[in-house]
Write an enzyme that holds these catalytic residues in place. Structure first.
Site, PDB file in Angstrom:
ATOM      1  N   ARG A 189       0.949  -1.219   0.043  1.00 42.12           N
ATOM      2  CA  ARG A 189       0.001  -0.051  -0.043  1.00 42.12           C
ATOM      3  C   ARG A 189       1.009   1.123   0.077  1.00 42.12           C
ATOM      4  O   ARG A 189       2.188   1.194   0.696  1.00 42.12           O
ATOM      5  CB  ARG A 189      -0.775   0.132   1.320  1.00 42.12           C
ATOM      6  CG  ARG A 189      -1.805  -1.022   1.228  1.00 42.12           C
ATOM      7  CD  ARG A 189      -3.013  -0.688   0.171  1.00 42.12           C
ATOM      8  NE  ARG A 189      -4.279  -1.410   0.062  1.00 42.12           N
ATOM      9  CZ  ARG A 189      -4.458  -2.774  -0.679  1.00 42.12           C
ATOM     10  NH1 ARG A 189      -3.523  -2.691  -1.385  1.00 42.12           N
ATOM     11  NH2 ARG A 189      -5.607  -3.294  -0.573  1.00 42.12           N
TER      12      ARG A 189
ATOM     13  N   GLU B  86      -3.668   7.483  -4.015  1.00 40.86           N
ATOM     14  CA  GLU B  86      -4.174   6.992  -5.570  1.00 40.86           C
ATOM     15  C   GLU B  86      -5.227   7.646  -5.683  1.00 40.86           C
ATOM     16  O   GLU B  86      -5.809   7.881  -4.954  1.00 40.86           O
ATOM     17  CB  GLU B  86      -4.130   5.560  -5.316  1.00 40.86           C
ATOM     18  CG  GLU B  86      -2.867   4.949  -5.627  1.00 40.86           C
ATOM     19  CD  GLU B  86      -2.597   3.191  -5.559  1.00 40.86           C
ATOM     20  OE1 GLU B  86      -3.968   2.729  -5.937  1.00 40.86           O
ATOM     21  OE2 GLU B  86      -2.021   2.670  -4.674  1.00 40.86           O
TER      22      GLU B  86
ATOM     23  N   HIS C  78      -1.047  -0.007  -9.950  1.00 41.73           N
ATOM     24  CA  HIS C  78      -1.849  -0.799  -8.998  1.00 41.73           C
ATOM     25  C   HIS C  78      -2.356  -1.950  -9.841  1.00 41.73           C
ATOM     26  O   HIS C  78      -3.574  -2.239  -9.712  1.00 41.73           O
ATOM     27  CB  HIS C  78      -3.058  -0.098  -8.123  1.00 41.73           C
ATOM     28  CG  HIS C  78      -3.248  -0.805  -6.766  1.00 41.73           C
ATOM     29  ND1 HIS C  78      -3.578  -0.012  -5.693  1.00 41.73           N
ATOM     30  CD2 HIS C  78      -2.957  -2.147  -6.599  1.00 41.73           C
ATOM     31  CE1 HIS C  78      -3.773  -0.831  -4.636  1.00 41.73           C
ATOM     32  NE2 HIS C  78      -3.380  -2.184  -5.184  1.00 41.73           N
TER      33      HIS C  78
HETATM   34  C1  GLV Z   1      -4.754  -5.380  -3.671  1.00 46.99           C
HETATM   35  O1  GLV Z   1      -4.247  -4.442  -3.425  1.00 46.99           O
HETATM   36  C2  GLV Z   1      -5.652  -5.857  -2.562  1.00 46.99           C
HETATM   37  O2  GLV Z   1      -5.454  -5.778  -1.735  1.00 46.99           O
HETATM   38  O3  GLV Z   1      -6.102  -7.016  -3.191  1.00 46.99           O
END
Ligand code: GLV
Length: 319
Positions: free
Chosen positions: A238, A267, A285
Site C-alpha cells: 500500500r 492513489e 496498482h
Molecule cells: C490489492 O491491492 C489487494 O489488496 O487485493
C-alpha cells in the site's frame, strides 16, 4: 425476498451470475468509484455491500445503512474499511486472501527485474528509434542473481516472493513483527532481521506489509538514508507504507539507486517529482491483475457476501 446488496462498481459476469441467484443487487456505477454522498444514498436500503479497495467504507457510510450486515471487500487489503466501527455495529467484514498470492508475487518479480534491468526505460528508448547500435555500456542495470533480498512483511505474498528468490540464488532476509517458526524459515531459506538491519544490508527491499497505523510511513526519509546507494526499493503493498515525497527526494539525490512502485500514497495521484525521474518504474496498482485472479477475487467476495447474508460464517472473515 432476497437481501438487497450494493455492488459499488461493475464486476465480472462470473460473480454477477452467482449473485443473481442469491441477492437482489444494484451496481453503483459503471464509471469511477462512487462519491461519498452517492455511496451513502445507495446503501440506505442495503443489507450487504460488495466493495472494491478504492471505496472508503467509513462510519458515515455505515451510518447511512441501518440494515447493513456485511461488507465483502474484493481485495486482500481492507484498510479502506473502518473495521473497528464495523465490529461495534456488528457488521461483518470479509476480504479475498490466498487467491491473489502467486499473481502478486509474480508481479513483484516483474517489478524487481524491470527496475533492476531498466526494461521500461530501454523499451521507450528503442521505440523512439534511439537504438543506433550495440554498446558496451548501453542501459546498464543491477544484477539480481546472488544478491540480498530483504522482504518486509512475511505473510502469504512475502513468502511467495521468497520462494521465487531461490531460483535467483539470493540470500533472503525478512522483517515481520511475527517471526516465522524455525521450520518455515528453513522452508523459505529466509532469516529474520530487525527492520533497520535489513534496510542496511539488502540490495533489493520489497514491501508486503498491510497498511496499519504502525506501518504508515514505515519507509521514512531517515530509513531511506540507511539503505545502500545501489539498493532498489519495490512496493506492491500500500502506498502510505512509504513516505512518497521522501522517496522521490532519495531517488532524485541518488541516495538509493532505483524504485519500482505499484501503489501510491494518494492513489491515483503520483508524486509529481517521481514522474520526471528516470530511476523509477511506475505501475497503476496491477499487482493481482490477471484475468484468472481478478475473477477469482470477485467470485470469492460474492461467496463471502452470500454466506454472511444467509447466516453462515463467511470463509474470509476479518471483522
Ligand atoms: C490489492 O491491492 C489487494 O489488496 O487485493
Amino acid at each position: 425476498m432476497k437481501p438487497k446488496v450494493l455492488i459499488t462498481r461493475k464486476i465480472f459476469k462470473e460473480a454477477l451470475d452467482y449473485l443473481e441467484d442469491h441477492v437482489d443487487y444494484e451496481i453503483g456505477t459503471q464509471e469511477r468509484e462512487l462519491k461519498k454522498q452517492d455511496l451513502r444514498e445507495k446503501v440506505k436500503d442495503k443489507q450487504g455491500i460488495l466493495s472494491l479497495l478504492v471505496d472508503t467504507i467509513d462510519k458515515d457510510v455505515m451510518d447511512a445503512a441501518p440494515q447493513l450486515r456485511i461488507i465483502a471487500n474484493c481485495a486482500v487489503g481492507y484498510d479502506n474499511i473502518d473495521t473497528d466501527y464495523a465490529r461495534k455495529r456488528g457488521i461483518l467484514v470479509t476480504n479475498t486472501p490466498g487467491v491473489l498470492t502467486e499473481t502478486t508475487a509474480d508481479l513483484t518479480w516483474a517489478l524487481i527485474l524491470s527496475t533492476a534491468r531498466r526494461i521500461p526505460q530501454a523499451d521507450v528508448f528503442t521505440r523512439a528509434k534511439n537504438y543506433k547500435g550495440w554498446e558496451l555500456d548501453l542501459y546498464l542495470g543491477r544484477e539480481v542473481t546472488g544478491k540480498c533480498l530483504g522482504i518486509i512483511g512475511m505473510g502469504r505474498i512475502g513468502k511467495a516472493v521468497a520462494s521465487r528468490a531461490r531460483a535467483f540464488r539470493m540470500k533472503v532476509m525478512y522483517y515481520d513483527p511475527h517471526r516465522l517458526p524455525e521450520e518455515e524459515e528453513e522452508r523459505y531459506q529466509a532469516s529474520w532481521a530487525p527492520l533497520e538491519d535489513l534496510l542496511r544490508v539488502s540490495d533489493i527491499v520489497t514491501l508486503h506489509a498491510s497498511l496499519t497505523p504502525e506501518t504508515t510511513h514505515m519507509i521514512s526519509a531517515e530509513r531511506l538514508q540507511m539503505m545502500k546507494k545501489e539498493a532498489i526499493l519495490v512496493n506492491v503493498s500500500r502506498g502510505p507504507v512509504v513516505d512518497e515525497k521522501a522517496l522521490a527526494e532519495a531517488l532524485a539525490k541518488r541516495f538509493i539507486w532505483a524504485a519500482g512502485l505499484d501503489v501510491y500514497e494518494k492513489e491515483p495521484e503520483v508524486e509529481d517529482q517521481l514522474l520526471s525521474l528516470d530511476n523509477v518504474v511506475l505501475l497503476p496498482h496491477i499487482g493481482s491483475a490477471t484475468f484468472e485472479t481478478r475473477i477469482r477475487m470477485a467470485t470469492m467476495a460474492a461467496k463471502n457476501l452470500v454466506q454472511g447474508l444467509s447466516g453462515q460464517q463467511p470463509d474470509n472473515l476479518v471483522a
